[in-house]
Write a protein that holds these residues in place. Sequence first.
Motif, PDB file in Angstrom:
ATOM      1  N   ALA A  37       0.494  -0.964  -0.006  1.00  0.00           N
ATOM      2  CA  ALA A  37      -0.173   0.014  -0.270  1.00  0.00           C
ATOM      3  C   ALA A  37       0.488   1.041  -0.215  1.00  0.00           C
ATOM      4  N   ARG A  41       1.063   4.278  -2.600  1.00  0.00           N
ATOM      5  CA  ARG A  41       0.687   5.528  -2.456  1.00  0.00           C
ATOM      6  C   ARG A  41       1.655   6.477  -3.320  1.00  0.00           C
ATOM      7  N   ARG A  42       3.365   5.993  -2.759  1.00  0.00           N
ATOM      8  CA  ARG A  42       4.249   7.243  -3.759  1.00  0.00           C
ATOM      9  C   ARG A  42       3.623   7.292  -5.178  1.00  0.00           C
ATOM     10  N   LEU A  44       0.935   6.842  -7.191  1.00  0.00           N
ATOM     11  CA  LEU A  44       0.244   7.560  -7.628  1.00  0.00           C
ATOM     12  C   LEU A  44       0.345   9.093  -6.976  1.00  0.00           C
ATOM     13  N   GLU A  45       1.507   9.162  -6.672  1.00  0.00           N
ATOM     14  CA  GLU A  45       2.079  11.025  -5.948  1.00  0.00           C
ATOM     15  C   GLU A  45       2.876  11.667  -7.352  1.00  0.00           C
ATOM     16  N   LEU A  66      -6.448   0.373   1.728  1.00  0.00           N
ATOM     17  CA  LEU A  66      -5.746   1.190   0.403  1.00  0.00           C
ATOM     18  C   LEU A  66      -6.977   1.402   0.069  1.00  0.00           C
ATOM     19  N   ASP A  69      -8.822   4.582   1.828  1.00  0.00           N
ATOM     20  CA  ASP A  69      -8.205   5.652   1.778  1.00  0.00           C
ATOM     21  C   ASP A  69      -8.713   6.159   0.466  1.00  0.00           C
ATOM     22  N   LEU A  70      -7.881   5.803  -0.740  1.00  0.00           N
ATOM     23  CA  LEU A  70      -8.132   5.965  -2.464  1.00  0.00           C
ATOM     24  C   LEU A  70      -9.631   6.249  -2.061  1.00  0.00           C
ATOM     25  N   LYS A  73      -9.955  10.045  -1.122  1.00  0.00           N
ATOM     26  CA  LYS A  73      -9.229  11.526  -1.597  1.00  0.00           C
ATOM     27  C   LYS A  73     -10.084  11.520  -2.818  1.00  0.00           C
TER      28      LYS A  73
END
Length: 256
Positions: A37, A41-42, A44-45, A66, A69-70, A73
């Motif tokens: 996860a 996130r890295r 997606l950044e 995950l 969280d997605l 956001k």
Amino acid sequence: MEKSPHILVVDDHREIRDALAKYLAKQGYRVSVADSAAAARRSLEVAAVDLAVIDIMMPGEDGLSLTRDLRAKGHLPVVLLTAVAEETDRIVGLELGADDYVTKPFNPRELLARIKAVLRRAHSLPPHSAALPDVADRARGDGKGSERLRFADWILDLARRELLRADGTAVPLSTGEFLLLGAFLRHPRRVLSRDQLLDLTRGRTAQPFDRAIDNQVSRLRRKIEADPKRPSLIVTHWGGGYAFAADVTPAEGVSS
């Protein structure tokens, strides 16, 4: 030239992860991979992703966390990978907002078909009003606060999931009616097809040729229209679907 969709594959098993990436790349997709996860996130950044394929069972933070969280956001489409015995997790995943799932072991062609369907559905839905809260999130319990939406002489209380008359009298709504009204309020003055309304309210549980939307519209009209036989709020567009013909604004005040 339009870029091909970018797929993020999140799975802690390297064999599955790499095999999927290779297969999807052969189908013309751009593919990134992540083994956790945190790695997802890295990714997606630093890159724009069109859809994430996420394994539920991962060490540390799992795929459900995950996905939650997605969804909190944004609205990145998610297809979950799940084991046969994880029926509860599949249900939870869909309730958290995942768009679809594939059960392991799976045929890559099945996953590809579901990815195509989810991307097609995501691209077909009209943009919603960013100024208004997400009613579907409220129905799943993901929202915060107690926002209200005003239209005509009505107020929809998202926290209580109640429809309020001008005098404050509450009109109960079924879950289906709440989600349908919410879809209309998030897309006012836009023609929504039956398929789009099914996607907005029921997602993958909708069946082909499902006419539940027509029945829900009829029931909703009986509750909000001054004359259900001559509706002025939910207007039929023959051959196109339905449109909500009133302005929608956030209502001041909170639930008591």
